[in-house]
Write an enzyme that holds these catalytic residues in place. Structure first.
Site, PDB file in Angstrom:
ATOM      1  N   LYS A   1       0.826  -1.209   0.000  1.00  0.00           N
ATOM      2  CA  LYS A   1       0.000   0.000   0.000  1.00  0.00           C
ATOM      3  C   LYS A   1       0.859   1.257   0.000  1.00  0.00           C
ATOM      4  O   LYS A   1       0.331   2.352   0.030  1.00  0.00           O
ATOM      5  CB  LYS A   1      -0.888   0.019   1.255  1.00  0.00           C
ATOM      6  CG  LYS A   1      -1.867  -1.130   1.341  1.00  0.00           C
ATOM      7  CD  LYS A   1      -2.643  -1.073   2.659  1.00  0.00           C
ATOM      8  CE  LYS A   1      -3.422  -2.356   2.887  1.00  0.00           C
ATOM      9  NZ  LYS A   1      -3.988  -2.431   4.248  1.00  0.00           N
TER      10      LYS A   1
ATOM     11  N   ARG B   1      15.258 -10.006   5.418  1.00  0.00           N
ATOM     12  CA  ARG B   1      15.871 -10.134   4.104  1.00  0.00           C
ATOM     13  C   ARG B   1      15.224  -9.091   3.200  1.00  0.00           C
ATOM     14  O   ARG B   1      13.996  -8.956   3.168  1.00  0.00           O
ATOM     15  CB  ARG B   1      15.685 -11.518   3.509  1.00  0.00           C
ATOM     16  CG  ARG B   1      16.105 -11.577   2.022  1.00  0.00           C
ATOM     17  CD  ARG B   1      16.143 -12.959   1.477  1.00  0.00           C
ATOM     18  NE  ARG B   1      17.326 -13.649   1.974  1.00  0.00           N
ATOM     19  CZ  ARG B   1      17.718 -14.847   1.552  1.00  0.00           C
ATOM     20  NH1 ARG B   1      17.039 -15.471   0.634  1.00  0.00           N
ATOM     21  NH2 ARG B   1      18.787 -15.413   2.054  1.00  0.00           N
TER      22      ARG B   1
END
Lengths: 147, 300
Positions: free
Chosen positions: B78, B99
């Site tokens: 978003k 990560r």
């Protein structure tokens, strides 16, 4: 041969022992105010360097960021502050251990080009001086960062 | 040590301490208890192996995990900033294991949150937990880390596991043989670091010529997408495939390592040979990740 000299300034900063041909690049990077008197000597004879450039900038005291920039590009330069035609202070530039905020990392994948982050580079002395990004850990020659 | 971000942050004492702890955990001499602790695994780049390994490590210590894999179902899609995501997740958890495809993201995270951050890989930069489990594996097989001859094979340019391993081994006086296609050679900045540390290295592409000198052969996959010319890829990739024949002249103590997944760069016929160590290497990853989690959570 008539000795070539750059006239004395009344108040301001003198950057001496620049490598020959470097003065125009340095004065461009310092972004002094328009109309500031600047005296430039290039390829002058020098005992220390064989040839050198010199800059004298009237009514301009170098900021810490400007001193760091000069040190990164020309680590052998000397800085002199002049008051009323007299030397107030004189010293060799020193390479800082780190510089913050001054440069943008050239790596497009570095977090500093994607999120709001203050850039930080560790200085690796040498010829040329190199800078290591504190985030992506890539290493760059100083002149690649200074635009 | 509050965070684990880069091999460059670790001293040789830090490294040896973690290697020793991983060994104690594997031997059952130390049984860490992370009951009541929650690690947030934020994998903005999908990963099966590393994510499972951390998940397993935490759960084997009775801890719990929150897992976010990719950005598909998260607020990142978003448009939420990484900063906001990290701050929010840090309110729910005791540790962030992260990560990201963005280089420096883990370092940034460690500066923005008040809980430990572990770098599970940041772009082409670092993968320190892989390097540490690789060191643990080397210690187990060679009984030492010092003065070893290490061959690194394959994609040395884009492989962050290779970059981290080179830095991880540097304090231990190695000799490196870098064996790769020329345009996939080790990045210049790493070669400069080795020069500064006066670590000897050789670059080439003939594995058979050096195999008898190696203690460790670390193999990485050469990816087709790194080649603009498919014919060149097809021509070159065979030179970097490890078969039983490649290992004919190998020393008895040689071990073949690979961060996995492998495709065809190590022939399956090698799996049953005494040289193959890559699956055990993956298992070592759980012990090392347990050691890392325990060390960081007990330090705060």
């Amino acid at each position: 041969m008539t000795e070539m000299k750059v006239d004395a300034i009344r108040n301001g900063s003198v950057i001496d022992h620049l490598p020959p041909g470097k003065a125009p690049e340095i004065i461009r990077l310092l972004r002094v105010s328009p109309g500031t008197p600047v005296l430039m000597g290039t390829n002058l004879p020098s005992e220390k360097l064989d040839k050198k450039d010199v800059l004298k900038i009237e009514n301009h005291e170098l900021s810490p960021e400007e001193v760091d920039t000069i040190a990164l590009l020309t680590p052998e330069a000397t800085l002199t502050i002049i008051e009323e035609f007299k030397i107030k202070s004189k010293r060799k530039v020193e390479l800082p251990e780190e510089v913050q905020e001054i440069f943008t990392c050239p790596n497009p994948h570095c977090i500093t080009n994607i999120e709001e982050a203050v850039t930080r580079f560790r200085i690796n002395p040498g010829t040329p001086v190199k800078l290591t990004c504190g985030y992506c850990e890539k290493r760059y020659p100083a002149d690649k960062l200074i635009v | 040590m509050r965070d684990l971000i880069s091999m460059n942050d670790l001293s040789s004492e830090d490294i040896l301490g973690l290697v020793e702890m991983a060994g104690k955990i594997e031997a059952g001499a130390v049984t860490p208890d992370m009951s009541g602790k929650l690690a947030a695994l934020l994998f903005f780049e999908p990963s099966t192996r590393t994510c499972f390994s951390f998940d397993t490590a935490m759960k084997r210590m009775r801890g719990e995990t929150l897992i976010m894999s990719g950005t598909g179902n998260t607020s990142a899609k978003k448009g939420e900033s990484l900063f906001d995501t990290l701050k929010t997740i840090s309110m729910y958890s005791d540790m962030i294991i992260m990560r990201s495809p963005i280089e420096g993201a883990a370092r940034y995270a460690s500066e923005k949150v008040n809980i430990p951050v572990v770098n599970a890989g940041d772009g082409a930069n670092q993968h320190p937990t892989q390097a540490l489990l690789d060191l643990y594996s080397i210690m187990k097989t060679q009984k030492k880390l010092e003065n070893l001859t290490i061959g690194l094979v394959g994609d040395l340019r884009y492989g962050r596991t290779v970059h981290s391993l080179v830095q991880a081994l540097s304090p231990f006086r190695p000799t490196f043989h870098f064996l790769s296609p020329s345009h996939l050679s080790l990045p210049q900045y790493l070669l400069e670091e080795l020069d500064e540390r006066e670590i000897p290295y050789y670059q080439g592409n003939d594995i058979a010529a050096v195999v008898r000198e190696l203690d460790i052969m670390y193999v990485t996959r050469i990816q087709k997408e790194r080649f603009s010319d498919e014919e060149e890829y097809n021509r070159l990739k065979g030179s970097y495939v490890i078969t039983k024949k490649t290992l004919d002249a190998a020393r008895k103590n040689l071990r073949v390592m690979h961060p996995l997944p492998r495709v065809d760069e190590i022939a399956t016929e090698v799996d049953d040979s005494p040289y193959a160590y890559y699956f055990q290497q993956a298992k070592n990853g759980v012990y090392m990740r347990q050691a890392i989690i325990k060390t960081l959570l007990e330090a705060i």
